[in-house]
Design a protein around this motif. Structure first.
Motif, PDB file in Angstrom:
ATOM      1  N   SER A 263      -0.740  14.276  -5.993  1.00 42.44           N
ATOM      2  CA  SER A 263      -0.180  12.934  -5.850  1.00 42.44           C
ATOM      3  C   SER A 263       1.339  12.977  -5.762  1.00 42.44           C
ATOM      4  CB  SER A 263      -0.614  12.048  -7.023  1.00 42.44           C
ATOM      5  OG  SER A 263      -0.155  12.580  -8.252  1.00 42.44           O
TER       6      SER A 263
ATOM      7  N   ALA B 261       3.504  11.809  -2.579  1.00 43.38           N
ATOM      8  CA  ALA B 261       4.551  10.795  -2.744  1.00 43.38           C
ATOM      9  C   ALA B 261       5.873  11.294  -2.180  1.00 43.38           C
ATOM     10  CB  ALA B 261       4.697  10.436  -4.216  1.00 43.38           C
TER      11      ALA B 261
ATOM     12  N   ALA C  65       5.650  11.202   1.606  1.00 44.13           N
ATOM     13  CA  ALA C  65       5.760   9.824   2.086  1.00 44.13           C
ATOM     14  C   ALA C  65       7.192   9.309   1.961  1.00 44.13           C
ATOM     15  CB  ALA C  65       4.806   8.923   1.301  1.00 44.13           C
TER      16      ALA C  65
ATOM     17  N   LEU D 264      -1.472   7.106   4.162  1.00 43.32           N
ATOM     18  CA  LEU D 264      -0.135   6.708   3.723  1.00 43.32           C
ATOM     19  C   LEU D 264       0.776   6.423   4.910  1.00 43.32           C
ATOM     20  CD1 LEU D 264       0.351   9.261   0.812  1.00 43.32           C
ATOM     21  CD2 LEU D 264       0.257   6.770   0.572  1.00 43.32           C
ATOM     22  N   GLN D 265       0.723   7.294   5.919  1.00 43.84           N
ATOM     23  CA  GLN D 265       1.580   7.073   7.082  1.00 43.84           C
ATOM     24  C   GLN D 265       1.202   5.767   7.785  1.00 43.84           C
ATOM     25  OE1 GLN D 265       0.482   7.693  10.591  1.00 43.84           O
ATOM     26  NE2 GLN D 265       2.390   8.201  11.671  1.00 43.84           N
TER      27      GLN D 265
ATOM     28  N   ARG E 187      -0.081   3.151   6.430  1.00 42.29           N
ATOM     29  CA  ARG E 187       0.351   2.030   5.587  1.00 42.29           C
ATOM     30  C   ARG E 187       1.867   1.837   5.673  1.00 42.29           C
ATOM     31  NH1 ARG E 187      -1.758   1.249  -0.666  1.00 42.29           N
ATOM     32  NH2 ARG E 187      -0.894  -0.850  -1.004  1.00 42.29           N
ATOM     33  N   ILE E 188       2.600   2.930   5.750  1.00 41.06           N
ATOM     34  CA  ILE E 188       4.060   2.842   5.900  1.00 41.06           C
ATOM     35  C   ILE E 188       4.417   2.136   7.205  1.00 41.06           C
ATOM     36  CG2 ILE E 188       6.141   4.216   6.332  1.00 41.06           C
ATOM     37  CD1 ILE E 188       4.925   6.296   4.357  1.00 41.06           C
TER      38      ILE E 188
ATOM     39  N   ALA F 223      -4.272   8.605  -2.342  1.00 41.98           N
ATOM     40  CA  ALA F 223      -3.396   7.730  -1.566  1.00 41.98           C
ATOM     41  C   ALA F 223      -2.820   6.618  -2.429  1.00 41.98           C
ATOM     42  CB  ALA F 223      -4.174   7.143  -0.386  1.00 41.98           C
ATOM     43  N   GLU F 224      -3.649   6.022  -3.288  1.00 40.70           N
ATOM     44  CA  GLU F 224      -3.153   4.940  -4.152  1.00 40.70           C
ATOM     45  C   GLU F 224      -2.156   5.459  -5.174  1.00 40.70           C
ATOM     46  OE1 GLU F 224      -3.448   1.700  -3.906  1.00 40.70           O
ATOM     47  OE2 GLU F 224      -4.575   2.020  -2.059  1.00 40.70           O
TER      48      GLU F 224
ATOM     49  N   ALA G 241      -0.222   8.097  -4.869  1.00 45.23           N
ATOM     50  CA  ALA G 241       1.007   8.443  -4.162  1.00 45.23           C
ATOM     51  C   ALA G 241       1.763   7.196  -3.733  1.00 45.23           C
ATOM     52  CB  ALA G 241       0.680   9.303  -2.941  1.00 45.23           C
ATOM     53  N   TRP G 242       1.045   6.165  -3.312  1.00 42.35           N
ATOM     54  CA  TRP G 242       1.708   4.917  -2.912  1.00 42.35           C
ATOM     55  C   TRP G 242       2.438   4.293  -4.102  1.00 42.35           C
ATOM     56  CZ3 TRP G 242       2.883   2.888   1.643  1.00 42.35           C
ATOM     57  CH2 TRP G 242       3.308   1.551   1.698  1.00 42.35           C
TER      58      TRP G 242
ATOM     59  N   LEU H 252       5.487   6.254  -4.620  1.00 41.06           N
ATOM     60  CA  LEU H 252       6.448   5.926  -3.566  1.00 41.06           C
ATOM     61  C   LEU H 252       7.205   4.645  -3.892  1.00 41.06           C
ATOM     62  CD1 LEU H 252       7.700   6.271  -0.734  1.00 41.06           C
ATOM     63  CD2 LEU H 252       5.663   5.128   0.200  1.00 41.06           C
TER      64      LEU H 252
END
Length: 452
Positions: free
Chosen positions: A205, A209, A212, A259-260, A262-263, A366-367, A369-370, A373
């Motif tokens: 994670s 992060a 990202a 993640l990408q 979502r960014i 993903a959650e 790491a988000w 971030l």
């Protein structure tokens, strides 16, 4: 509402599982991936669509070259490499040594670069891009027909040094990207390279992060500098470590694509392909019982392929003790050849799609790491997160938890902490990179024999 027939069948199946466990609940099989992350191995089938497709093509097989050795590069091509990753001295991924800048052009001049995929790990040295471009121009090659990933990582280099990019540096970054795009290069120029975070002991994670946050920083620098959206999006790739935890590695690579996406959605940008490079992890190499490294590398490469890496480099199994071993380098490429040409792992798009365990782990990573971030952005971005010691503290906590699990026997390294050839007890662990929070560490090193 009446229960769904599938729910009833699953409940009956879980009762059978618990009976075989002697009455223990099925949840007792859950694996602890990170301190706050448990993954259920008996999760229901997933419903996410495939996250990646190579269109039936295999990934690009790279040989890592971190020394000025044209013979090694040629052997790699003879052994089936599609291309070479040149690791420059001073790059954060130069685990041992690296190629001096002055030696790069002569190396390129002696190789058939028109037929190779070229990847570079150059760190923050933007001048390397000009050296590469000059070598291609000298060979009278068309940049638009070349496969080049320049691997410049100025944002990550600044973050690890605790500094921000000055305006002049940002302007140079923008000028470099625009000049290379104008020359016709299609491949990425910049890399959000999180391999050093894994090598320093960071969990999946944390690595995600960091990747990202680096991606956001690079994209922001380009867009704020006036680079058009399409050029900016095509200019960035991501590099991650692949280790022997197969399902974590598969899910980590899949999570990076989430993640990408979502960014880009948050920034109001259109979807874009994400070139994703994976390298088998430096941190999982052992200098004792080196044959076990072959098994670890095989699992890691398999996981990277199944997770959707577009290119993969496998570290030779003797890299920790005997860099430059020709037989170990040959075996690292043969391993990829078996996975691609005999196992044909590339023939199925995203095999993890539909697996409840893989999808739940993908979403959990993903959650997590988000969320991290958001913390990094709240601090002012990646360089600020390092300057405030947030990033160093996060990695240190991950590293210490991993070391505690090894010392207690909760986790194991075959041949080092478990099934040692000499049968000797574990030594007291010693950090091999004392004083450097971002220093590359092998997990086995604290437990290996040490000369008196």
């Amino acid at each position: 509402m009446a229960p769904h027939e599938g729910d009833e069948a699953r409940a009956a199946w879980l009762r059978l599982v618990e009976r075989t466990l002697g009455g223990r609940p099925a949840s007792s099989l859950a694996a602890r991936i990170e301190p706050s992350m448990l993954v259920e191995p008996l999760a229901p089938a997933g419903r996410l669509p495939p996250l990646w497709s190579r269109g039936g093509s295999a990934w690009t097989r790279l040989q890592r070259l971190d020394r000025d050795d044209i013979a090694s590069a040629r052997r790699g091509l003879e052994n089936g490499a599609d291309g070479i990753e040149f690791v420059l001295a001073g790059a954060p991924t130069a685990w041992r040594g690296g190629i001096e800048h002055a030696a790069l052009a002569p190396l390129l001049g002696e190789l058939p670069i028109d037929r190779l995929a070229l990847r570079f790990s150059a760190g923050s040295r933007l001048e390397v891009a000009a050296t590469i471009d000059d070598a291609i121009a000298a060979a009278r090659l068309d940049p638009s027909l070349m496969r080049v990933s320049f691997g410049l990582d100025p944002i990550g280099g600044a973050a690890r040094g605790g500094a921000t990019l000055a305006k002049g540096q940002r302007d140079a970054l923008v000028a470099t990207v625009e000049r290379l795009a104008g020359r016709g290069y299609r491949g990425p120029v910049l890399s959000a390279d999180a391999r050093p975070i894994h090598a320093a002991g960071g969990f999946a994670s944390t690595e995600l992060a960091y990747a990202a946050a680096a991606y956001v920083s690079l994209l922001r620098a380009l867009l704020d500098g006036g680079v058009v959206d399409g050029v900016a999006l095509a200019a960035i790739d991501v590099a991650l470590a692949a280790d022997a935890d197969q399902f974590v590695t598969m899910s980590k690579l899949r999570a990076m694509r989430l993640l990408q996406a979502r960014i880009l959605a948050a920034a109001g940008l259109p979807p874009a392909a994400l070139p994703l490079h994976a390298e088998t992890a430096w941190s999982m190499l052992a200098a004792e019982d080196e044959g076990s490294n072959v098994v670890r590398a095989t699992i890691a490469a398999l996981a990277a392929a199944l997770g959707g890496a577009d290119s993969i480099a496998v570290l030779p199994h003797r890299a920790a003790s005997a860099a430059g071993d020709a037989e170990a380098e040959r075996l690292a490429l043969t391993l990829q050849a078996v996975l691609a040409e005999e196992a044909r792992l590339h023939a199925v798009d995203d095999p993890g799609a539909g697996s409840g365990t893989v999808e739940s782990l993908t979403l959990a990573l993903a959650e997590a790491a988000w969320s991290l971030l958001q913390e990094i952005e709240g601090l002012g971005g990646l360089p600020a997160a390092e300057s405030s010691s947030w990033l160093a503290a996060r990695i240190a906590a991950d590293r210490e938890d991993g070391r505690r699990r090894l010392a207690s026997g909760e986790a194991a390294i075959i041949g080092v902490t478990l099934h040692r050839a000499d049968g000797a007890p574990l030594p007291d662990p010693v950090d091999e990179a004392v004083g450097d929070p971002f220093g590359a560490r092998r997990r086995a090193a604290p437990f290996e024999r040490r000369s008196s």
